[in-house]
Design an enzyme around this catalytic site. Structure first.
Site, PDB file in Angstrom:
ATOM      1  N   TYR A 141      -0.752  -9.183   3.841  1.00 30.27           N
ATOM      2  CA  TYR A 141      -0.788 -10.494   4.842  1.00 30.27           C
ATOM      3  C   TYR A 141      -2.631 -11.027   4.580  1.00 30.27           C
ATOM      4  CZ  TYR A 141      -0.820 -13.251   8.898  1.00 30.27           C
ATOM      5  OH  TYR A 141      -0.836 -14.128   9.679  1.00 30.27           O
ATOM      6  N   HIS A 192      -3.938 -14.721   3.200  1.00 31.87           N
ATOM      7  CA  HIS A 192      -4.690 -15.406   3.717  1.00 31.87           C
ATOM      8  C   HIS A 192      -5.946 -15.707   3.085  1.00 31.87           C
ATOM      9  CE1 HIS A 192      -1.337 -15.194   6.674  1.00 31.87           C
ATOM     10  NE2 HIS A 192      -1.885 -16.461   7.114  1.00 31.87           N
ATOM     11  N   TYR A 211      -9.160 -23.389  13.473  1.00 37.01           N
ATOM     12  CA  TYR A 211      -8.071 -22.233  13.535  1.00 37.01           C
ATOM     13  C   TYR A 211      -8.389 -21.035  12.760  1.00 37.01           C
ATOM     14  CZ  TYR A 211      -3.164 -20.593  12.731  1.00 37.01           C
ATOM     15  OH  TYR A 211      -1.811 -19.974  12.642  1.00 37.01           O
ATOM     16  N   TRP A 245       5.678 -22.072   3.560  1.00 37.77           N
ATOM     17  CA  TRP A 245       4.920 -21.209   3.738  1.00 37.77           C
ATOM     18  C   TRP A 245       5.532 -20.084   4.804  1.00 37.77           C
ATOM     19  CZ3 TRP A 245       0.274 -19.220   2.387  1.00 37.77           C
ATOM     20  CH2 TRP A 245      -0.404 -18.601   3.108  1.00 37.77           C
TER      21      TRP A 245
END
Length: 109
Positions: free
Chosen positions: A18, A22, A41, A76
Site C-alpha cells: 500500500y 502511494h 490531501y 484506481w
C-alpha cells in the site's frame, strides 16, 4: 476552507505494498483529485494498518461525487480495494469530528 479527516483500515499483510503504491500515484489520478476540489490531501498510516486521511475541500460530498464519475478513479479504486479491511473508500469513509484546530496566529499576519 473546510477540513475533513477520515479513517480506514489497511490489511496489515498489505501495508508495505500500500505504501509502495502511494509513492507513485498515477499523475492522472493526482490531476483528477485536484480538478474535483481535493486540496492538501494527506494519508497517514499507523503500524497496525490504521489509515488516517486529511483533506480540505469546499464541499467534500461534491468532490467525492465528481471523483466517482471518473474512469481513472474507478480504475484506481478497483486496484486499491483489496488493501482494505472492512469499508473501502468507494463505500465511503467514516469522517472524524474535529474538536480542536490551532489556526494561524492573527498577530503574525
Amino acid at each position: 476552507m473546510p477540513r475533513y479527516c477520515f479513517q480506514l483500515q489497511v490489511r496489515p499483510e498489505r501495508m508495505a505494498e500500500y505504501v509502495e503504491r502511494h509513492q507513485s500515484v498515477w499523475p492522472e489520478m493526482q490531476q483528477a483529485l485536484r480538478a474535483t476540489g481535493w486540496r492538501n490531501y494527506s494519508l497517514f498510516l499507523r503500524s497496525d494498518g490504521l489509515l488516517i486521511g486529511y483533506v480540505e475541500a469546499d464541499d467534500l460530498a461534491a468532490s467525492q461525487a465528481a471523483m466517482a464519475a471518473l474512469d481513472v478513479n474507478s480504475r484506481w479504486q478497483a486496484e486499491m480495494a483489496p488493501f482494505f479491511a472492512g469499508t473501502t473508500p468507494t463505500e465511503g469513509f467514516p469522517l472524524l469530528t474535529e474538536v480542536f484546530h490551532l489556526g494561524e496566529d492573527p498577530e503574525e499576519k
